[in-house]
Design a protein around this motif. Structure first.
Motif, mmCIF file in Angstrom:
data_model
loop_
_atom_site.group_PDB
_atom_site.id
_atom_site.type_symbol
_atom_site.label_atom_id
_atom_site.label_comp_id
_atom_site.label_asym_id
_atom_site.label_seq_id
_atom_site.Cartn_x
_atom_site.Cartn_y
_atom_site.Cartn_z
ATOM 1 N N VAL A 140 0.796 -1.174 -0.050
ATOM 2 C CA VAL A 140 0.007 -0.131 0.116
ATOM 3 C C VAL A 140 0.735 1.443 0.154
ATOM 4 O O VAL A 140 0.655 2.205 -0.701
ATOM 5 C CB VAL A 140 -1.025 -0.019 1.171
ATOM 6 C CG1 VAL A 140 -1.541 1.339 1.315
ATOM 7 C CG2 VAL A 140 -1.940 -1.400 1.095
ATOM 8 N N PHE A 141 2.023 1.266 0.752
ATOM 9 C CA PHE A 141 2.628 2.484 0.749
ATOM 10 C C PHE A 141 3.507 2.638 -0.500
ATOM 11 O O PHE A 141 3.577 3.654 -0.948
ATOM 12 C CB PHE A 141 3.895 2.290 2.044
ATOM 13 C CG PHE A 141 3.220 2.694 3.164
ATOM 14 C CD1 PHE A 141 2.889 4.105 3.872
ATOM 15 C CD2 PHE A 141 3.057 1.633 4.224
ATOM 16 C CE1 PHE A 141 2.521 4.278 4.888
ATOM 17 C CE2 PHE A 141 2.500 2.221 5.577
ATOM 18 C CZ PHE A 141 1.991 3.249 5.881
ATOM 19 N N LYS A 142 4.078 1.402 -1.123
ATOM 20 C CA LYS A 142 5.072 1.409 -2.318
ATOM 21 C C LYS A 142 4.124 1.986 -3.410
ATOM 22 O O LYS A 142 4.451 3.168 -3.956
ATOM 23 C CB LYS A 142 5.327 0.164 -2.505
ATOM 24 C CG LYS A 142 6.057 0.145 -3.877
ATOM 25 C CD LYS A 142 6.311 -1.271 -4.114
ATOM 26 C CE LYS A 142 7.322 -1.452 -5.605
ATOM 27 N NZ LYS A 142 7.842 -2.761 -5.775
ATOM 28 N N ARG A 143 2.699 1.360 -3.429
ATOM 29 C CA ARG A 143 1.555 2.028 -4.635
ATOM 30 C C ARG A 143 1.456 3.427 -4.420
ATOM 31 O O ARG A 143 1.192 4.099 -5.272
ATOM 32 C CB ARG A 143 0.642 1.047 -4.492
ATOM 33 C CG ARG A 143 0.866 -0.273 -4.785
ATOM 34 C CD ARG A 143 -0.489 -1.151 -5.607
ATOM 35 N NE ARG A 143 -0.701 -2.476 -5.752
ATOM 36 C CZ ARG A 143 -1.428 -3.334 -6.069
ATOM 37 N NH1 ARG A 143 -2.537 -2.828 -5.904
ATOM 38 N NH2 ARG A 143 -1.175 -4.636 -5.991
ATOM 39 N N SER A 144 1.455 3.955 -2.987
ATOM 40 C CA SER A 144 1.069 5.338 -2.982
ATOM 41 C C SER A 144 2.198 6.362 -3.055
ATOM 42 O O SER A 144 2.222 7.616 -2.677
ATOM 43 C CB SER A 144 0.606 5.322 -1.498
ATOM 44 O OG SER A 144 -0.394 4.647 -1.163
#
Length: 210
Positions: free
Chosen positions: A139-143
């Motif tokens: 989730v953090f990476k895609r954000s």
């Protein structure tokens, strides 16, 4: 300097279940489940885990509830709550990604074999399949919030604890966390006497084995 305007919370837990103890033996880490939350009261939490409280084999994307379900079965769950400040844009991206998982939840499964990859330091990825900390890291990476150089399939709950970007808010017994909704806790106890009986019995059995 990037302006920060929103807060995201990470809930790390140790329920004390048999499976959790096995994972803990391998990892030697204090917490072995990670969830992402949008509020300090832990009213809105998401992760990859059990879909049925008493069956660890049926797992996938879940909206967790500390007031019912799995957590109510394990009254002595210990936790660590972290927070990270993000920009308004990053927050909206996180929201959109979580919404995507919610809308397509039946397409996702639990990446059990990926846990073996962590043990051997070799990421094992399956399409639409994640384990808890892999999901939160994804989730953090895609954000576009870059926290690690490693693949998300190698990120463990302990990596959140050790990362300098996260601030510790609370550590201790989950149901002693001061920001929980005490009214909801009381209502859950009244509405689920069987769960409370089972939880208290489990607590006694665990104490006997210590």
């Amino acid at each position: 300097m990037k302006k920060k305007g929103k807060t995201i919370y990470i809930l790390l837990t140790d329920t004390g279940t048999f499976l959790n103890r096995v994972i803990k033996w391998f990892t030697q880490a204090p917490y072995n489940h990670a969830s992402i939350a949008f509020d300090e009261q832990l009213e809105e939490i998401y992760s990859f885990g059990r879909k049925q409280p008493r069956n660890p084999l049926i797992a996938g994307f879940v909206k967790e509830d500390v007031y019912s379900g799995t957590y109510r079965y394990f009254q002595n769950t210990r936790c660590l709550i972290l927070k990270i400040e993000v920009s308004e844009m990053e927050y909206e991206r996180i929201r959109q990604i979580i919404d995507y998982f919610k809308q397509n939840k039946d397409q996702f499964s639990y990446n059990l074999i990926g846990l073996l990859g962590v043990l051997f330091h070799y990421p094992i990825s399956k399409k639409n399949s994640y384990f808890c900390s892999q999901f939160v890291a994804e989730v953090f990476k895609r954000s576009r919030i870059h926290l690690w150089e490693r693949p998300t399939g190698l990120i463990t709950p302990n990596d959140f604890l050790l990362h300098h970007a996260f601030e510790i808010m609370y550590e201790g017994r989950l149901y002693d966390y001061p920001h929980l909704n005490r009214k909801r806790l009381h209502e859950a106890e009244e509405d689920n006497p069987i769960i409370m009986y089972a939880a208290n019995l489990l607590k006694k059995l665990l104490l006997l084995n210590e």
